[in-house]
Design an enzyme around this catalytic site. Structure first.
Site, PDB file in Angstrom:
ATOM      1  N   CYS A  88       0.849  -1.199   0.000  1.00 19.19           N
ATOM      2  CA  CYS A  88       0.000   0.000   0.000  1.00 19.19           C
ATOM      3  C   CYS A  88       0.884   1.249   0.000  1.00 19.19           C
ATOM      4  O   CYS A  88       1.853   1.327   0.757  1.00 19.19           O
ATOM      5  CB  CYS A  88      -0.913  -0.002   1.228  1.00 19.19           C
ATOM      6  SG  CYS A  88      -2.001   1.443   1.268  1.00 19.19           S
TER       7      CYS A  88
ATOM      8  N   CYS B  54       0.428   4.893   6.919  1.00 21.23           N
ATOM      9  CA  CYS B  54      -0.209   4.708   8.229  1.00 21.23           C
ATOM     10  C   CYS B  54       0.777   3.971   9.154  1.00 21.23           C
ATOM     11  O   CYS B  54       1.156   2.830   8.872  1.00 21.23           O
ATOM     12  CB  CYS B  54      -1.509   3.918   8.071  1.00 21.23           C
ATOM     13  SG  CYS B  54      -2.559   4.561   6.750  1.00 21.23           S
TER      14      CYS B  54
ATOM     15  N   CYS C  54       0.447   0.255  10.290  1.00 22.65           N
ATOM     16  CA  CYS C  54      -0.080  -0.763   9.377  1.00 22.65           C
ATOM     17  C   CYS C  54       0.970  -1.707   8.795  1.00 22.65           C
ATOM     18  O   CYS C  54       1.997  -1.278   8.263  1.00 22.65           O
ATOM     19  CB  CYS C  54      -0.865  -0.088   8.256  1.00 22.65           C
ATOM     20  SG  CYS C  54      -1.758  -1.304   7.259  1.00 22.65           S
TER      21      CYS C  54
ATOM     22  N   CYS D 257     -16.448  -8.589   5.791  1.00 20.86           N
ATOM     23  CA  CYS D 257     -15.823  -7.323   5.411  1.00 20.86           C
ATOM     24  C   CYS D 257     -14.719  -7.608   4.391  1.00 20.86           C
ATOM     25  O   CYS D 257     -13.859  -8.456   4.638  1.00 20.86           O
ATOM     26  CB  CYS D 257     -15.261  -6.664   6.670  1.00 20.86           C
ATOM     27  SG  CYS D 257     -14.586  -5.047   6.352  1.00 20.86           S
TER      28      CYS D 257
ATOM     29  N   CYS E 192     -19.549  -5.634   3.960  1.00 23.41           N
ATOM     30  CA  CYS E 192     -18.930  -4.333   4.223  1.00 23.41           C
ATOM     31  C   CYS E 192     -17.672  -4.291   3.362  1.00 23.41           C
ATOM     32  O   CYS E 192     -17.039  -5.326   3.159  1.00 23.41           O
ATOM     33  CB  CYS E 192     -18.572  -4.260   5.712  1.00 23.41           C
ATOM     34  SG  CYS E 192     -17.659  -2.782   6.179  1.00 23.41           S
TER      35      CYS E 192
ATOM     36  N   CYS F 273     -19.467   2.495   8.590  1.00 26.82           N
ATOM     37  CA  CYS F 273     -18.696   1.859   9.663  1.00 26.82           C
ATOM     38  C   CYS F 273     -17.453   2.726   9.840  1.00 26.82           C
ATOM     39  O   CYS F 273     -16.647   2.831   8.910  1.00 26.82           O
ATOM     40  CB  CYS F 273     -18.323   0.435   9.245  1.00 26.82           C
ATOM     41  SG  CYS F 273     -17.212  -0.384  10.412  1.00 26.82           S
TER      42      CYS F 273
ATOM     43  N   ARG G 143     -17.901  -2.425  17.694  1.00 31.32           N
ATOM     44  CA  ARG G 143     -17.160  -3.646  17.336  1.00 31.32           C
ATOM     45  C   ARG G 143     -15.811  -3.713  18.039  1.00 31.32           C
ATOM     46  O   ARG G 143     -14.953  -2.849  17.837  1.00 31.32           O
ATOM     47  CB  ARG G 143     -16.964  -3.715  15.821  1.00 31.32           C
ATOM     48  CG  ARG G 143     -18.293  -3.665  15.089  1.00 31.32           C
ATOM     49  CD  ARG G 143     -18.190  -3.933  13.604  1.00 31.32           C
ATOM     50  NE  ARG G 143     -19.436  -3.564  12.945  1.00 31.32           N
ATOM     51  CZ  ARG G 143     -20.515  -4.349  12.841  1.00 31.32           C
ATOM     52  NH1 ARG G 143     -20.490  -5.568  13.329  1.00 31.32           N
ATOM     53  NH2 ARG G 143     -21.612  -3.915  12.267  1.00 31.32           N
TER      54      ARG G 143
END
Ligand code: SAM
Ligand code: SF4
Length: 349
Positions: free
Chosen positions: A55, A59, A62, A99, A131, A191, A263
């Site tokens: 990616c 972040c 991550c 998801c 999701c 969400c 959640r």
């Protein structure tokens, strides 16, 4: 019934809730939880990482950012059949929400997005809530997901506006809010939640809850993640979060957003059964489970289906059905017009 539903919580009011003596806080959260939800139910979700790693975003938590050297299996976009088969097995194991997550900065209008739309259609046909979490979306892409039958879009704000650039520099908080506003213009539910343990202050946690609780309507689903410390990332050695802080955060979330499904997400793998029971008492009503004990990548673990079945049985909890329309806890999402989004989501529209 809806006296507790507010969209104008102030920072000080949320701080007062967060700082309530622990036992009183749990009691208040549990009382509100029972008013809006069936406390004997927990929704079991399964995250399928449909495209893993490489990616371009930075972040700092991550495992999937290409900028850090982490031990994950980088994989291109999965074939539709494989995703549907994984979802089918998940359903057999009690999962009612699937998801689909992709390590993308944003969705691009190409054959890969067409494939994701196909996944959405086919997994929805299994009778589970679907999701997606695919990064930033345009209004048009949100509409295409809506047309494919998508139930929810996940896009976490992750932390406070003030702390955001300490964690992510390749996009802004406003970018994040803009995608959420684009989703809110459709019938796809929202969400959005965050992570604790990023080195943020209590005020950052409160500020994040103020942002989320100022959305009208509130996000239908609010994940509270505890940082899974991933070797190779800048936050690999972040200080541990105490389980009492996690419970405080869940309870405060339950009180300020009474109707939302809260959640208990990343970080649960490190919790004992009794820690998790405390989280359910404080208002958490969803967990992520998995066959291979992998929640997102192998650097972000989860409990297995069998462990979770045993846990729910021990606690006399049942699995929440998909698409539940309990009038107190759910509502039909009503698409907001662009004008309403501009007036209610300042600076986003
Ligand atoms: N690329 C998409 C995006 O960023 O929106 C989706 C990928 S990821 C599944 C979505 C969320 O997982 C992140 O927003 C973050 O809240 C959570 N997450 C990822 N890694 C995590 C970690 N190591 N610990 C806790 N939560 C994490
Ligand atoms: Fe990429 Fe999402 Fe991970 Fe950020 S959280 S690095 S956007 S996969």
């Amino acid at each position: 019934m809806h006296d507790d539903l507010r969209y104008d919580w102030t920072h000080d009011q949320i701080r007062e809730i967060y700082e309530t003596p622990f036992m009183d806080l749990i009691h208040r959260a549990a009382t509100i939880h029972r008013r809006y939800h069936d406390p004997s139910e927990v929704q079991v979700c399964k995250l399928i990482s449909i495209k893993t790693g490489a990616c371009p975003e930075d972040c700092k938590y991550c495992s999937q950012s290409a900028r850090y050297k982490t031990e994950i299996d980088v994989t291109p976009l999965m074939p539709v059949d494989e995703v549907v088969e994984t979802a089918r097995r998940a359903k057999e194991n009690g999962v009612t929400r699937v998801c689909l997550g992709a390590a993308w900065r944003q969705v691009k209008d190409n054959h890969q997005f067409d494939r994701v739309l196909d996944m959405v259609r086919q997994v929805t046909d299994l009778g589970v809530e679907v999701c997606c979490t695919l990064g930033m979306l345009t209004e048009d892409q949100a509409q295409r997901l809506e047309q494919a039958g998508l139930h929810a879009y996940n896009h976490n704000v992750d932390t406070s506006n003030e702390y955001y650039d300490k964690i992510i520099t390749t996009r802004t908080y406003q970018d994040r809010l803009r995608t959420l506003a684009n989703v809110r213009k459709t019938r796809v539910t929202i969400c959005s939640g965050g992570i604790i343990g990023l080195g943020e202050t209590e005020d950052d946690r409160i500020s994040m809850l103020k942002t989320l609780s100022s959305f009208n309507p509130h996000p239908e689903s609010v994940p509270i993640n505890v940082l899974a410390k991933v070797p190779g990332t800048p936050l690999a050695d972040a200080p541990d979060v105490s389980v009492f802080d996690t419970v405080r955060m869940i309870a405060t979330t339950r009180i300020v957003m009474p109707r939302s499904v809260v959640r208990l997400s990343a970080g649960r793998a490190k919790m004992s059964p009794s820690d998790q029971a405390l989280c359910f008492l404080a208002g958490a009503n969803s967990i992520f489970s998995s066959e291979a004990k992998i929640m997102l990548t192998k650097a972000v673990p989860s409990q297995s289906y069998d462990e979770d079945k045993a846990l729910l049985q021990q606690l006399d909890l049942k699995i929440r059905k998909p698409f539940k329309t309990d009038p107190a806890s759910c509502h039909e999402p009503v698409p907001l017009s662009s004008e309403t989004v501009s007036s209610k989501w300042p600076g986003v529209g």
